[in-house]
Design an enzyme around this catalytic site. Sequence first.
Site, short mmCIF file in Angstrom:
data_model
loop_
_atom_site.label_atom_id
_atom_site.label_comp_id
_atom_site.label_asym_id
_atom_site.label_seq_id
_atom_site.Cartn_x
_atom_site.Cartn_y
_atom_site.Cartn_z
N THR A 1 5.08 11.46 80.09
CA THR A 1 3.92 10.54 79.83
C THR A 1 4.53 9.21 79.77
O THR A 1 3.86 8.25 80.50
CB THR A 1 3.64 10.93 78.13
OG1 THR A 1 3.26 12.06 78.22
CG2 THR A 1 2.22 9.97 77.93
N VAL A 2 5.63 8.79 79.22
CA VAL A 2 6.11 7.44 79.31
C VAL A 2 6.70 7.06 80.78
O VAL A 2 6.30 5.79 81.20
CB VAL A 2 7.28 7.30 78.40
CG1 VAL A 2 7.74 5.91 78.34
CG2 VAL A 2 6.39 7.50 76.75
N GLU B 1 13.57 -1.99 72.90
CA GLU B 1 12.18 -2.45 72.26
C GLU B 1 11.43 -1.25 72.23
O GLU B 1 10.55 -1.21 71.30
CB GLU B 1 11.93 -3.59 73.07
CG GLU B 1 10.41 -4.05 72.68
CD GLU B 1 10.86 -4.80 71.27
OE1 GLU B 1 11.57 -5.84 70.88
OE2 GLU B 1 10.28 -4.19 70.25
N VAL C 1 11.14 1.46 68.83
CA VAL C 1 10.64 1.27 67.65
C VAL C 1 9.01 0.53 67.83
O VAL C 1 9.11 -0.60 68.50
CB VAL C 1 11.25 0.57 66.76
CG1 VAL C 1 10.59 0.55 65.21
CG2 VAL C 1 12.68 0.91 66.58
N LYS D 1 13.42 5.46 63.64
CA LYS D 1 13.15 4.10 63.94
C LYS D 1 13.39 3.18 62.66
O LYS D 1 13.80 1.98 62.91
CB LYS D 1 11.47 4.11 63.95
CG LYS D 1 11.03 4.71 65.29
CD LYS D 1 9.69 5.01 65.08
CE LYS D 1 8.91 5.87 66.45
NZ LYS D 1 7.64 6.33 66.64
N1 HSE Z 1 5.59 10.58 68.37
C1 HSE Z 1 5.76 9.31 68.38
C2 HSE Z 1 4.87 8.80 67.35
C3 HSE Z 1 5.80 8.59 69.47
O1 HSE Z 1 4.00 9.69 67.04
O2 HSE Z 1 4.59 7.82 66.81
C4 HSE Z 1 6.09 7.12 69.57
O3 HSE Z 1 7.58 6.87 69.30
#
Ligand code: HSE
Length: 319
Positions: A14-15, A128, A131, A202
């Site tokens: 996805t990313v 970056e 988080v 995070k």
């Molecule tokens: N699985 C994470 C969330 C993705 O739901 O926030 C983003 O880090």
Amino acid sequence: MTRPLGVALLGLGTVGSAVARAMGDREKRLAATAGRALRLVGACARDPGKPRDAGGVPVTADPFALLDDPEVDVVVEVIGGMEPARDLQLAAFERGKHVVTANKELVAREWRQLHEAARLAKRELRFEAAVGAAIPVVAAARALGAVRPRVLSGLLNGTTTYICSRMEEGAAFDAALAEAQAKGYAEADPSADVDGWDPAYKLSILVSLLEGRWFPPDGVRRSSLRSLTLEQVAEAAARGSAVRYLAVADFGERATKARVGIEEVRASSLEGQATGPTNVVRLETDLAGTLTFVGPGAGGNATAAAILGDVIAIAQRGA
Ligand code: HSE
């Protein structure tokens, strides 16, 4: 003329696909803000033949075809998880590449090893995107080195916020989780979300930046969201509250205590109003008062925005 800054993508989910698309559709903007052209040299994916919406980037199954390519200056690791991501990041530093990553687990767990590898290689490690995705909270935490943090609290996980808000509408836990997975917010193994590992990583990263020393993720007390019931959600609503999966760090005089778990917030608060991938980070400090950051904290495009911001920062420093 300066040659373009070469970027390689490790991971094309996805990313990674969102990064590839963005590099393809805003070349001019990236060149203007970076001060030089950026070139996506290639991407590495387990199954190069799989159809994907990744802007026609050349795909290989061999990460070393990219790591050993002299045209590659920056390695973007978006595979996630510990291995092979750790070995590949270390291999990138050994080959003199900068590393940009969204991998919160690896950065939180291997904070010292990765920072040391970057220091020895005289290259940058930037995260970056790890988080708050598009919210520049990592940059903010770095910028606040002069203040004493008192309390950091908020929503650091979109999947669990989505589940809480869907349960307010009467959806069952499992159905809400399946929807979050379909929307691309959830981790590959969603227990990382609902059992609190993802927000713990995070929180560990933010506390480490704010304190200037590693705060290991195992130091974050976690309780799972799985125990949340529709009755609990309805009872909170009757009190004018909302149930949210909160991340909190209390920077006491002696020791910092960090936790992730179910808590009640005012329904009218930013946290109570958040319904999906929106993250909220509230930071109470001595010199700077209370700072609040809100924005999209999950999803391909929001994460790609942060990754490309890091690539741009590397280009601006004359990599
Ligand atoms: N699985 C994470 C969330 C993705 O739901 O926030 C983003 O880090």
